[in-house]
Each structure stands twice: as C-alpha cells, then as structure tokens.
Design a protein around this motif. Structure first.
Motif, PDB file in Angstrom:
ATOM      1  N   PHE A 180       0.841  -1.195   0.000  1.00 19.82           N
ATOM      2  CA  PHE A 180       0.000   0.000   0.000  1.00 19.82           C
ATOM      3  C   PHE A 180       0.876   1.246   0.000  1.00 19.82           C
TER       4      PHE A 180
ATOM      5  N   THR B  60       0.218   5.536   1.065  1.00 21.34           N
ATOM      6  CA  THR B  60      -0.727   6.544   1.529  1.00 21.34           C
ATOM      7  C   THR B  60      -0.377   7.885   0.905  1.00 21.34           C
TER       8      THR B  60
ATOM      9  N   VAL C 115      -5.547   5.936   0.744  1.00 19.12           N
ATOM     10  CA  VAL C 115      -4.653   4.794   0.596  1.00 19.12           C
ATOM     11  C   VAL C 115      -4.865   4.151  -0.769  1.00 19.12           C
TER      12      VAL C 115
ATOM     13  N   TYR D 200      -3.803   0.658  -2.927  1.00 18.69           N
ATOM     14  CA  TYR D 200      -3.338  -0.707  -2.675  1.00 18.69           C
ATOM     15  C   TYR D 200      -2.859  -1.387  -3.948  1.00 18.69           C
TER      16      TYR D 200
END
Length: 142
Positions: A124, A126, A131, A133
């Motif tokens: 992931f 941020t 976020v 993935y």
C-alpha cells in the motif's frame, strides 16, 4: 452495512425514527464524498502500487517486496504492507507495517505469522487523499 434504499424504506414504513434515519443518511453522504475525493485525486495524480515477491521463510517469517510510482513528486507519504486472514486486507482494520521507500522500491521482513495458516498480503501507499493498494497475494505460513 445497509444501503440507502433499505434505510429509506424502513423510515417510510415507520420502523426507524427521524434521528436514526438522518444520522445514517449523513454518514452515507459523508462516505460518498470521501470516496469521490479519493477517486478524483487518483485520476488527477495516478499512483500505481505493486505487490512484488512474497517469500515465506521459516518460523512464521515472510519477506515482502513492493513498489510504488507516482506522477507527482512527494505525493506518496508512506508505503508498506498490510495482511490478514481475509482477502484484500486494509490498513484500517488489519495488521500492517510501514517501510522506507527508496526510489519507489520497498521491502520488509514480517514476523509472527502462525505456521500452516493462509494469509493475504498486499502493498500500500498513503497519500494526502487516502490509501492506494496493490494486488492481494495469498500465501501459507511455514
């Protein structure tokens, strides 16, 4: 979770009161606005996260590799891996570790997996908007 249509039907049938209905509708509206902001950001500043090689080692240890690429320098705040026993783990409800991002590549040695259990793990990244993935990969701990 209950859909807006179900809440509206229950409200119209008198099965839930005004306060509960309006609180739920506000929550759903807030979640939709949050989703739209994240979607707009990802379209405007594409970030690609890839879950790389996941290598189970002995005694509940796994070596994870991942990568992240972004069109805007500095748009990635943190990166790492999250895992759990259900597919598509997320950083808000499952275990995770943050890693150092070196030129878009990152890795971590994660411990404490219970042998013979199947886990799902994914990379992931941020951003200020949420976020992003990578794909979820499953493995059996040894």
């Amino acid at each position: 979770d209950v859909s807006a249509e179900t809440w509206t039907q229950q409200y119209l049938e008198g099965r839930i009161d005004d306060t509960a209905y309006h609180k739920q509708m506000y929550k759903l509206e807030y979640e939709m606005k949050s989703f739209n902001r994240q979607y707009d950001y990802c379209v405007k500043y594409p970030i690609k996260v890839e879950t790389g090689e996941i290598s189970p080692k002995n005694a509940g240890v796994v070596i994870c590799r991942g990568s992240v690429s972004a069109d805007v320098a500095g748009s990635v705040l943190t990166c790492g891996f999250c895992w759990g026993e259900q597919s598509n783990p997320v950083v808000t409800t499952d275990d995770f570790v943050e890693c150092d991002n070196v030129n878009g590549e990152f890795s971590s040695t994660v411990t404490d997996f219970i042998p013979l259990r199947t886990y799902y793990i994914r990379a992931f990244a941020t951003t200020s908007e949420g976020v992003v993935y990578g794909e979820s990969v499953n493995f059996k701990a040894i």
